[in-house]
Design an enzyme around this catalytic site. Structure first.
Site, PDB file in Angstrom:
ATOM      1  N   CYS A   8     -13.650  -2.244  -7.827  1.00 32.17           N
ATOM      2  CA  CYS A   8     -13.925  -3.166  -6.724  1.00 32.17           C
ATOM      3  C   CYS A   8     -15.105  -2.612  -5.932  1.00 32.17           C
ATOM      4  O   CYS A   8     -15.882  -1.808  -6.468  1.00 32.17           O
ATOM      5  CB  CYS A   8     -12.686  -3.400  -5.859  1.00 32.17           C
ATOM      6  SG  CYS A   8     -12.043  -1.939  -5.014  1.00 32.17           S
ATOM      7  N   ARG A  14      -8.476  -3.202  -3.391  1.00 30.92           N
ATOM      8  CA  ARG A  14      -8.036  -3.920  -4.593  1.00 30.92           C
ATOM      9  C   ARG A  14      -7.878  -3.027  -5.810  1.00 30.92           C
ATOM     10  O   ARG A  14      -6.838  -3.077  -6.488  1.00 30.92           O
ATOM     11  CB  ARG A  14      -9.043  -5.049  -4.911  1.00 30.92           C
ATOM     12  CG  ARG A  14      -9.051  -6.165  -3.880  1.00 30.92           C
ATOM     13  CD  ARG A  14     -10.264  -7.068  -4.012  1.00 30.92           C
ATOM     14  NE  ARG A  14     -11.496  -6.365  -3.659  1.00 30.92           N
ATOM     15  CZ  ARG A  14     -12.718  -6.876  -3.717  1.00 30.92           C
ATOM     16  NH1 ARG A  14     -12.878  -8.119  -4.175  1.00 30.92           N
ATOM     17  NH2 ARG A  14     -13.758  -6.179  -3.353  1.00 30.92           N
ATOM     18  N   ASP A 122     -11.579 -10.228  -1.475  1.00 30.93           N
ATOM     19  CA  ASP A 122     -11.604  -8.953  -0.753  1.00 30.93           C
ATOM     20  C   ASP A 122     -10.719  -9.092   0.491  1.00 30.93           C
ATOM     21  O   ASP A 122     -11.017  -9.897   1.373  1.00 30.93           O
ATOM     22  CB  ASP A 122     -13.053  -8.657  -0.359  1.00 30.93           C
ATOM     23  CG  ASP A 122     -13.203  -7.302   0.301  1.00 30.93           C
ATOM     24  OD1 ASP A 122     -12.177  -6.715   0.700  1.00 30.93           O
ATOM     25  OD2 ASP A 122     -14.344  -6.837   0.410  1.00 30.93           O
TER      26      ASP A 122
HETATM   27  P1  4NP Z   1     -12.128  -3.104  -1.783  1.00 28.46           P
HETATM   28  O1  4NP Z   1     -12.233  -3.570  -0.269  1.00 28.46           O
HETATM   29  O2  4NP Z   1     -13.466  -3.367  -2.409  1.00 28.46           O
HETATM   30  O3  4NP Z   1     -11.042  -3.997  -2.333  1.00 28.46           O
HETATM   31  O4  4NP Z   1     -11.741  -1.647  -1.757  1.00 28.46           O
HETATM   32  C1  4NP Z   1     -13.221  -3.090   0.607  1.00 28.46           C
HETATM   33  C2  4NP Z   1     -13.030  -1.888   1.247  1.00 28.46           C
HETATM   34  C3  4NP Z   1     -13.983  -1.417   2.133  1.00 28.46           C
HETATM   35  C4  4NP Z   1     -15.120  -2.155   2.369  1.00 28.46           C
HETATM   36  C5  4NP Z   1     -15.310  -3.350   1.709  1.00 28.46           C
HETATM   37  C6  4NP Z   1     -14.362  -3.819   0.828  1.00 28.46           C
HETATM   38  N1  4NP Z   1     -16.087  -1.682   3.286  1.00 28.46           N
HETATM   39  O5  4NP Z   1     -17.051  -2.437   3.546  1.00 28.46           O
HETATM   40  O6  4NP Z   1     -15.961  -0.563   3.792  1.00 28.46           O
END
Ligand code: 4NP
Length: 150
Positions: A8, A14, A122
């Site tokens: 991800c 995720r 997300d």
């Molecule tokens: P992930 O979610 O891609 O599902 O782990 C996110 C976690 C952190 C961030 C963006 C998406 N961030 O911008 O820090």
């Protein structure tokens, strides 16, 4: 040994859930499951507390996982690279060196909805219900992946 990588953006919401869920459905003497983020924001971090909580609710402990960034060597290590959304897909593909690399990269929801390229949304900026929704989508996809590979 069949090796599967979940990808991800941050590797804290995720993909750690996807890693924990798929690992729980596969015989680990024959399969290795890992996860990574395309970004480096959360390298070394444990999963988001809301991902840890929803996993715990469904009987999984993902609190020991730590964030890492996807890198080109992952194309050599892994047989399957499952991405959560189109942005992840484009970021991973931008590092591919060959058609063989590209062929390893799949939208995880294409396991449930073939060829549709749907996204696992997300959940980072939303509430707890987003994490439960993500969990259920990933659980369905991971069941189909495990059925297909075992
Ligand atoms: P992930 O979610 O891609 O599902 O782990 C996110 C976690 C952190 C961030 C963006 C998406 N961030 O911008 O820090």
């Amino acid at each position: 040994m069949t090796k599967i990588l979940m990808v991800c953006l941050g590797n804290i919401c995720r993909s750690p859930l996807a890693e924990g869920i798929l690992r729980s459905k596969l015989p680990l003497d024959n399969f290795l499951v890992d996860s990574a983020g395309t970004a480096n924001y959360h390298v070394g971090d444990r999963p988001d507390s809301r991902s840890i909580a929803v996993a715990k609710k469904f009987g999984l402990d993902i609190s020991n996982l730590r964030g890492r960034q996807f890198n080109m060597n992952d194309f050599d290590t892994f047989d399957y690279i499952f991405v959560m959304d189109e942005s992840n897909y484009n970021n991973v593909i931008s590092l591919a060196r060959s058609d063989k690399d590209i062929a390893k990269v799949k939208f995880i929801l294409n396991e449930v909805y073939p060829n549709q390229n749907y996204s696992i949304p997300d959940p980072y900026y939303g509430g707890n219900s987003g994490f439960e929704n993500v969990y259920k989508m990933l659980d369905e996809a991971c069941s189909l992946i495990a059925d297909r590979l075992t």
